[in-house]
Scaffold this active site. Structure first.
Site, PDB file in Angstrom:
ATOM      1  N   TRP A  42       0.817  -1.203   0.106  1.00  0.00           N
ATOM      2  CA  TRP A  42      -0.232   0.040   0.091  1.00  0.00           C
ATOM      3  C   TRP A  42       0.824   1.154  -0.077  1.00  0.00           C
ATOM      4  CZ3 TRP A  42      -4.686   0.141  -1.413  1.00  0.00           C
ATOM      5  CH2 TRP A  42      -5.589   1.307  -1.142  1.00  0.00           C
ATOM      6  N   HIS A  79      -0.526  -4.743   6.931  1.00  0.00           N
ATOM      7  CA  HIS A  79      -1.336  -5.091   5.997  1.00  0.00           C
ATOM      8  C   HIS A  79      -0.529  -5.573   4.455  1.00  0.00           C
ATOM      9  CE1 HIS A  79      -4.877  -3.400   8.319  1.00  0.00           C
ATOM     10  NE2 HIS A  79      -3.993  -2.928   8.899  1.00  0.00           N
ATOM     11  N   HIS A 110      -3.955 -10.545   3.779  1.00  0.00           N
ATOM     12  CA  HIS A 110      -3.915 -10.084   5.317  1.00  0.00           C
ATOM     13  C   HIS A 110      -5.501  -9.817   5.563  1.00  0.00           C
ATOM     14  CE1 HIS A 110      -4.181  -6.311   3.357  1.00  0.00           C
ATOM     15  NE2 HIS A 110      -4.746  -5.713   4.184  1.00  0.00           N
ATOM     16  N   ASP A 139      -8.157  -7.552   7.834  1.00  0.00           N
ATOM     17  CA  ASP A 139      -8.237  -6.232   8.711  1.00  0.00           C
ATOM     18  C   ASP A 139      -9.144  -6.627   9.626  1.00  0.00           C
ATOM     19  OD1 ASP A 139      -7.049  -4.921   6.366  1.00  0.00           O
ATOM     20  OD2 ASP A 139      -9.052  -4.158   5.784  1.00  0.00           O
ATOM     21  N   HIS A 187      -8.705  -1.458  12.872  1.00  0.00           N
ATOM     22  CA  HIS A 187      -8.266  -0.778  11.323  1.00  0.00           C
ATOM     23  C   HIS A 187      -8.936   0.720  11.343  1.00  0.00           C
ATOM     24  CE1 HIS A 187      -5.794  -0.292   8.165  1.00  0.00           C
ATOM     25  NE2 HIS A 187      -6.794  -0.848   7.196  1.00  0.00           N
ATOM     26  N   HIS A 231     -14.459   0.743   4.253  1.00  0.00           N
ATOM     27  CA  HIS A 231     -14.289  -0.253   5.256  1.00  0.00           C
ATOM     28  C   HIS A 231     -15.232  -0.070   6.387  1.00  0.00           C
ATOM     29  CE1 HIS A 231     -10.066  -0.676   3.359  1.00  0.00           C
ATOM     30  NE2 HIS A 231     -10.060  -1.756   4.199  1.00  0.00           N
TER      31      HIS A 231
HETATM   32 ZN   LIG Z   1      -6.041  -3.985   5.193  1.00  0.00          ZN
END
Ligand SMILES: [Zn+2]
Length: 216
Positions: free
Chosen positions: A17, A47, A51, A53, A57, A158
């Site tokens: 990321w 991450h 993976h 979350d 997070h 998210h």
């Molecule tokens: Zn993540």
């Protein structure tokens, strides 16, 4: 019983990321240098690669990765064909998400080379699609790039999912798996208070009966 490994391989140069630490493995001891064994140390983001979350997070006070209900990421799963789209929208998911079954979205991102820098044209969910997932009663959702959301809508996507108790499994590799039903086993590292953790994820062909036996 056939097992499909749908995890990314952790290695230097892999996509991470933007802003995250790159993955590094440093040799600590080596038999070729006279040590009794080979050991190494790892440096990576929570991450990195495939993976999970944790709610923490994006939700202050949310559960850490060590507190997850493992039933949410180990159980019946369905690989859905979402290839040929630039985003996954509500119409791609409506009526296709049975409660209790973990949807794994196979998109064109699974065909991106694994050992390549980050790409910002990966396939993600729209906020509307996240709401369809949140209302469907699925325990988790799996995607095949590093985030369920896009660079613009990632925070909201998210939050919609995690607030509804839907865990996000990110960075799966689904190119070699045909759409259909499997048993998913996804095991993130148990990091105390962790916001997320790298995981090994496999799909087992055939579903387990109540005694835990696999057919097919
Ligand atoms: Zn993540």
């Amino acid at each position: 019983m056939k097992i499909h490994d749908i995890s990314m391989t952790l290695r230097p140069g892999m996509a991470v990321w933007p802003g995250d630490l790159p993955f590094e493995r440093t040799i600590h001891t080596a038999i070729t240098n006279g040590s009794d064994s080979n050991t190494s140390s790892l440096s990576l983001s929570s991450h990195c690669g495939t993976h999970v979350d944790a709610p923490l997070h994006f939700l202050p006070g949310g559960a850490g990765i060590d507190q997850l209900d493992m039933h949410k990421i180990a159980g019946p799963a369905r690989v859905l064909d979402c290839t040929g789209r630039s985003v996954v929208d509500t119409s791609d998911l409506k009526g296709k998400l049975p409660a209790g079954v973990i949807p794994l979205l196979k998109t064109d991102s699974s065909s991106l080379p694994e050992n390549a820098p980050f790409r910002d044209d990966y396939v993600c969910l729209t906020e509307g699609a996240a709401r369809v997932v949140a209302e469907s009663g699925v325990p988790a959702i799996g995607v095949d790039y590093l985030s369920v959301g896009g660079l613009q809508n990632g925070t909201e996507v998210h939050r919609i999912l995690l607030k509804a108790g839907v865990l996000a499994i990110e960075g799966l590799r689904l190119a070699d798996v045909s759409p259909g039903d499997f048993t998913l086993v996804c095991l993130p590292l148990k990091v105390a208070g962790g916001d997320g953790a790298p995981a090994r994820a496999v799909l087992i062909e055939g579903s387990a009966d109540k005694a835990g036996n696999f057919g097919g």
